[in-house]
Design an enzyme around this catalytic site. Structure first.
Site, mmCIF file in Angstrom:
data_model
loop_
_atom_site.group_PDB
_atom_site.id
_atom_site.type_symbol
_atom_site.label_atom_id
_atom_site.label_comp_id
_atom_site.label_asym_id
_atom_site.label_seq_id
_atom_site.Cartn_x
_atom_site.Cartn_y
_atom_site.Cartn_z
ATOM 1 C CE1 TYR A 178 -8.900 1.338 10.513
ATOM 2 C CE2 TYR A 178 -8.931 -1.047 10.348
ATOM 3 C CZ TYR A 178 -8.270 0.160 10.166
ATOM 4 O OH TYR A 178 -6.998 0.185 9.653
ATOM 5 C CD1 TRP A 192 -5.440 2.557 7.548
ATOM 6 C CD2 TRP A 192 -3.663 1.279 7.980
ATOM 7 N NE1 TRP A 192 -5.008 2.061 6.348
ATOM 8 C CE2 TRP A 192 -3.912 1.273 6.584
ATOM 9 C CE3 TRP A 192 -2.575 0.552 8.465
ATOM 10 C CZ2 TRP A 192 -3.124 0.554 5.687
ATOM 11 C CZ3 TRP A 192 -1.799 -0.164 7.575
ATOM 12 C CH2 TRP A 192 -2.081 -0.163 6.207
ATOM 13 C CD GLU A 208 -4.372 -2.195 9.893
ATOM 14 O OE1 GLU A 208 -5.521 -1.932 9.455
ATOM 15 O OE2 GLU A 208 -3.619 -3.017 9.354
ATOM 16 C CG HIS A 264 -0.439 -5.916 5.593
ATOM 17 N ND1 HIS A 264 -0.489 -5.193 6.760
ATOM 18 C CD2 HIS A 264 -1.566 -5.604 4.920
ATOM 19 C CE1 HIS A 264 -1.582 -4.444 6.781
ATOM 20 N NE2 HIS A 264 -2.269 -4.687 5.665
ATOM 21 C CD GLN A 284 -2.758 -1.239 2.449
ATOM 22 O OE1 GLN A 284 -2.403 -1.970 3.361
ATOM 23 N NE2 GLN A 284 -3.844 -0.499 2.526
ATOM 24 C CG PHE A 313 -8.072 4.812 6.698
ATOM 25 C CD1 PHE A 313 -8.811 4.439 7.817
ATOM 26 C CD2 PHE A 313 -8.395 4.237 5.479
ATOM 27 C CE1 PHE A 313 -9.849 3.515 7.709
ATOM 28 C CE2 PHE A 313 -9.432 3.317 5.366
ATOM 29 C CZ PHE A 313 -10.157 2.954 6.487
ATOM 30 C CG ASN A 343 -2.609 -7.120 8.690
ATOM 31 O OD1 ASN A 343 -2.530 -6.337 9.634
ATOM 32 N ND2 ASN A 343 -3.528 -7.005 7.743
ATOM 33 C CD GLU A 344 -6.864 -6.851 8.464
ATOM 34 O OE1 GLU A 344 -7.221 -6.038 9.326
ATOM 35 O OE2 GLU A 344 -7.085 -6.706 7.256
#
Length: 505
Positions: free
Chosen positions: A328, A438, A395, A139, A42, A454, A184-185
């Protein structure tokens, strides 16, 4: 700016801050880390430069019309400028990921010297400015070569290859990196990539919403997640055996954690909420803390849920020094189908979970209301149900349409509300040790491309130089970190007034 617009922003800030108890950076533990985050695909760009080869994200993003990360923010070439912006902001830590194919282009085998040098230079630059690097190994960007060879995360071969990749990272960067997140997540990664077809490699059962060419939504998410847990445990074991005594770092796994609250005070909705927590939190955390999947999942899924051998259970149990939380927004949970507005494309995991989720605000996937109490609830649940593990919130942030608006007052409101929730959780005994916004700057967003962002720094993606400009949120975060801003209405309003008179491109 029109007088009415100024008045409206003034009013928003007053309303947003009048219900927040004032606090400062000094109210947090001295060793608590405040930072910001990005990820390799990203942020870096330079997708085909200096030996990097395609990942599954390159392949996936080029098959849709939401843009791609070929150039992104051009962090690969502009990392020194970005680190200076971080230092000027007062960031204490920076979370980033390592592109597997930049470091090891074939997925296994020879190291790419130019990729190795980039990450060494980035870490050195961070360290020289007093910024703690928090590195995520994976990620979402699996080497396309490994996906083509054996199917990636749904094949146990990934465990060996991921561990070898981790070994290179620990060996080459571990003297300067003390915080490692393996995957990641992992929860939402398994669901979105292997159940809903929303992220690469885009697997799902045939359905009318997503055109997946392959996959099985009833089995693959659980198989992929199982292999993630085993890969994480393998990398963690390697680190502890080979590197930890000398490098003295910590290693953890991150999960996506919605806030979850009963829709009504009925017993049925309380039961539904607990079931949702078993599926969305317990799926990964029960094995990591207790060595096996939740009983509720085993009853529901039967043979579709993989089984840990006794040796695997022991290896996974206790393999995380900390838990990384990606958070989030918050949903209400109910058994009533008519109430749900959760945007589910395919019914694999969510059908198995057997509950319905209702947005606490705008139902849009990219615009949600600030509900700090939801994060506080997550931290309290983890404290009570999983032996109060050390936690890093890796994040948390507010999406807004990517345009020329530097006056991102809603993002300031959002961030300060969530930081306040973290402080409340710590005061209530949560072992939370860090908070990362994030994102540090506007990046290529994995689901919305360049239409939503973001970042605390605006990036002009139409400019070949990818010019960065600070938003109000960057000024607020800087003021909070360096102690010139208390979270109180007056300080924030004064900052907004000052910023509105000076901000420009």
């Amino acid at each position: 700016m029109k007088p009415f617009s100024q008045f409206f922003i003034f009013l928003v800030i007053v309303l947003a801050t009048s219900y927040i108890d004032a606090f400062t950076r000094n109210d947090f533990p001295e060793d608590f880390l405040f930072g910001a985050a990005t990820s390799a695909y990203q942020w870096e760009g330079a997708a085909d430069e200096d030996g990097r080869t395609p990942s599954v994200w390159d392949t996936f993003s080029h098959s849709y019309d939401t843009g791609n990360g070929d150039v992104a923010c051009d962090g690969y070439h502009q990392y020194k400028e970005d680190v200076k912006l971080m230092a000027d902001m007062g960031l204490e830590a920076f979370r980033f990921s390592i592109s597997w194919t930049r470091l090891i282009p074939n997925g296994r085998g020879p190291i790419n010297p130019k990729g190795l040098l980039f990450y060494k230079n980035l870490i050195k630059e961070l360290r020289s400015h007093g910024i703690e690097p928090h590195v995520t190994l994976y990620h979402y960007d699996l080497p396309q070569s490994l996906e083509d060879e054996y199917g990636g995360w749904i094949n146990r071969k990934i465990i060996e290859d991921f561990t070898a990749f981790a070994d290179v990272c620990f060996r080459e960067f571990g003297d300067d990196v003390k915080l490692w997140t393996t995957i990641n997540e992992a929860t939402i990664f398994a669901i979105a990539s292997y159940g809903e077809g929303l992220t690469p490699p885009g697997h799902c059962s045939p359905n009318k919403f997503i055109n997946c060419s392959t996959g099985n939504s009833s089995t693959e998410p659980y198989l992929a997640a199982h292999n993630m847990l085993l890969a994480h445990a393998s990398a963690s074991k390697l680190y502890r055996l080979k590197y930890k005594s000398k490098q003295r770092g910590s290693i953890g796994l991150s999960i996506f954690a919605f806030g979850l609250s009963p829709y009504t005070n009925s017993k049925d909705d309380e039961i539904a909420t607990q079931r949702a927590k078993d599926f969305l939190f317990g799926w990964m955390l029960k094995p990591l803390v207790f060595g096996d999947y939740p009983s509720e999942m085993k009853r529901t899924l039967g043979s579709r849920l993989p089984v840990f051998s006794e040796e695997e259970s022991e290896q996974v149990k206790g393999s995380s020094d900390f838990v990384g939380i990606i958070h989030y927004t918050t949903f209400y949970v109910t058994n009533r189908a008519s109430a749900s507005n959760f945007p589910i494309m395919n019914q694999g995991f969510f059908k198995d979970m057997g509950v319905y989720m209702i947005s606490t605000g705008n139902s849009s996937l990219f615009e949600w209301e600030a509900t700090p109490w939801g994060l506080e609830g997550v931290l309290e649940h983890l404290k009570q149900s999983y032996n109060n593990p050390p936690i890093y919130i890796l994040e948390n942030g507010k999406p807004m349409k990517h345009d020329s608006m530097l006056q991102d007052t809603p993002r300031v409101e959002y961030i300060q509300g969530y930081i306040g929730a973290v402080l409340n959780a710590i005061k209530n005994g949560s072992d939370t040790r860090g908070y990362f916004v994030w994102s540090m700057i506007d990046v290529y967003e994995l689901l919305s491309g360049y239409t939503t962002s973001f970042g605390m720094y605006y990036v002009n993606f139409s400019d070949p130089g990818r010019k960065r400009s600070p938003k109000l949120s960057a000024s607020w975060y800087s003021g909070f970190l360096n102690g010139t801003i208390d979270v109180s209405s007056q300080d924030t309003i004064q900052l907004q007034r000052k910023f509105s008179g000076s901000s420009s491109f």
